[in-house]
Scaffold this active site. Structure first.
Site, PDB file in Angstrom:
ATOM      1  N   VAL A   1      40.892  42.910  41.815  1.00 17.32           N
ATOM      2  CA  VAL A   1      41.559  42.846  40.512  1.00 17.32           C
ATOM      3  C   VAL A   1      40.711  43.450  39.396  1.00 17.32           C
ATOM      4  O   VAL A   1      41.232  43.758  38.319  1.00 17.32           O
ATOM      5  CB  VAL A   1      41.949  41.402  40.135  1.00 17.32           C
ATOM      6  CG1 VAL A   1      43.062  40.897  41.023  1.00 17.32           C
ATOM      7  CG2 VAL A   1      40.734  40.466  40.148  1.00 17.32           C
TER       8      VAL A   1
ATOM      9  N   ASN B   1      46.038  34.720  38.634  1.00 18.13           N
ATOM     10  CA  ASN B   1      45.350  33.585  39.240  1.00 18.13           C
ATOM     11  C   ASN B   1      44.052  33.945  39.949  1.00 18.13           C
ATOM     12  O   ASN B   1      43.237  33.068  40.223  1.00 18.13           O
ATOM     13  CB  ASN B   1      46.322  32.938  40.245  1.00 18.13           C
ATOM     14  CG  ASN B   1      45.658  31.959  41.165  1.00 18.13           C
ATOM     15  OD1 ASN B   1      45.344  30.832  40.765  1.00 18.13           O
ATOM     16  ND2 ASN B   1      45.427  32.361  42.402  1.00 18.13           N
TER      17      ASN B   1
ATOM     18  N   TYR C   1      30.944  30.194  35.483  1.00 18.29           N
ATOM     19  CA  TYR C   1      32.355  29.899  35.750  1.00 18.29           C
ATOM     20  C   TYR C   1      33.033  29.330  34.509  1.00 18.29           C
ATOM     21  O   TYR C   1      34.123  29.764  34.121  1.00 18.29           O
ATOM     22  CB  TYR C   1      32.454  28.912  36.916  1.00 18.29           C
ATOM     23  CG  TYR C   1      33.869  28.589  37.329  1.00 18.29           C
ATOM     24  CD1 TYR C   1      34.610  29.499  38.077  1.00 18.29           C
ATOM     25  CD2 TYR C   1      34.452  27.382  36.985  1.00 18.29           C
ATOM     26  CE1 TYR C   1      35.908  29.205  38.463  1.00 18.29           C
ATOM     27  CE2 TYR C   1      35.753  27.074  37.369  1.00 18.29           C
ATOM     28  CZ  TYR C   1      36.477  27.998  38.114  1.00 18.29           C
ATOM     29  OH  TYR C   1      37.773  27.697  38.491  1.00 18.29           O
TER      30      TYR C   1
ATOM     31  N   LYS D   1      36.177  30.985  32.310  1.00 22.00           N
ATOM     32  CA  LYS D   1      37.464  30.302  32.171  1.00 22.00           C
ATOM     33  C   LYS D   1      37.772  29.957  30.711  1.00 22.00           C
ATOM     34  O   LYS D   1      38.947  29.936  30.314  1.00 22.00           O
ATOM     35  CB  LYS D   1      37.499  29.053  33.045  1.00 22.00           C
ATOM     36  CG  LYS D   1      37.495  29.365  34.540  1.00 22.00           C
ATOM     37  CD  LYS D   1      38.681  30.212  34.950  1.00 22.00           C
ATOM     38  CE  LYS D   1      38.779  30.392  36.456  1.00 22.00           C
ATOM     39  NZ  LYS D   1      39.973  31.168  36.862  1.00 22.00           N
TER      40      LYS D   1
END
Length: 249
Positions: A59, A81, A144, A148
């Site tokens: 991606v 996702n 992480y 996010k």
């Protein structure tokens, strides 16, 4: 969602992405555009009753999205996702790991979102997979969590930009979910070992640390994503649905 509508799902080969693809097919979406690195797992998905376009690739590769923009056609829904998880305290976090997380979780999300918005029909609905980690800081989770948190902000900006065309953009922020992402976390292997190698028991033990006392299933998160995509959520945009079993409380 309904017959004849088209939906994009990234990270579709497993976990939340696969659960979303299966639920969208069950609910009558006419065409699914699926993206994942794992071509074999993508091909193995059983999605009867709808046309399926499969794109195998990273991606974070702009060339992949250039191809998808040409071949995928207009979109009514998108579930963005794809993501990975790694962890280490900031002082011990290698730049290589930091960049790996940002490349997939943030660069990949930007490219996915850019293409989805360019292909989105008027009135389309998009959901970005964020995480409760993007809201609540925890030791050893800097890369992480930061990626996010950025996904949440991307969703909000996109919601403002898309509103003039009736395009809704929301984020979902799960807490613990039973998905393969845990299996790539070194600490999780230790917890599984403590439970005699039983993965389900390890996840159950971790889930007991939340007020509701359990983790979610990928199917449960998929149903919540489907609500945000649906006409039942017609006035909901720029929001973050936290689905964490009370972890934030």
């Amino acid at each position: 969602m309904g017959m004849g509508r088209n939906a994009l799902v990234t990270g579709a080969a497993s976990g939340i992405g696969a659960a979303c693809a299966m639920l969208l097919a069950e609910r009558g979406v006419g065409r699914l555009v699926l993206v994942d690195l794992d071509g074999a797992a993508l091909d193995a998905l059983d999605l009867p009753g709808c046309e399926v376009l499969r794109f195998i690739g990273d991606v974070a590769d702009p060339a992949l999205w250039e191809r998808i923009e040409v071949e995928a056609g207009p979109l009514d829904h998108a579930v963005l996702n794809a993501g990975i998880g790694r962890g280490a305290p900031i002082a011990n976090l290698s730049f290589e790991t930091w960049r790996e997380l940002m490349t997939v979780n943030l660069d990949g999300m930007f490219l996915s979102l850019k293409t989805a918005l360019r292909l989105a029909a008027d009135g389309a609905s998009l959901v970005l997979t964020a995480s409760v980690a993007g809201i609540k800081p925890e030791i050893g989770n800097a890369a992480y969590s930061t990626s996010k948190a950025a996904v949440i902000q991307l969703a909000k900006v996109a919601a403002k930009e898309g509103a003039a065309r009736g395009i809704r953009v929301n984020a979902i922020a799960p807490g613990g979910v039973d998905t393969p992402i845990w299996d790539k976390m070194p600490f999780f292997a230790g917890i599984v070992a403590q439970h005699g190698g039983d993965r389900a028991e390890a996840l159950a033990a971790m889930g007991k640390g939340t007020p509701l006392g359990r983790f979610a299933s990928a199917a449960e998160i998929a149903a919540q994503v489907a609500f945000l995509l649906s006409d039942d959520a017609a006035t909901i945009t720029g929001t973050v649905l936290v689905s964490d079993g009370g972890y934030l409380l």
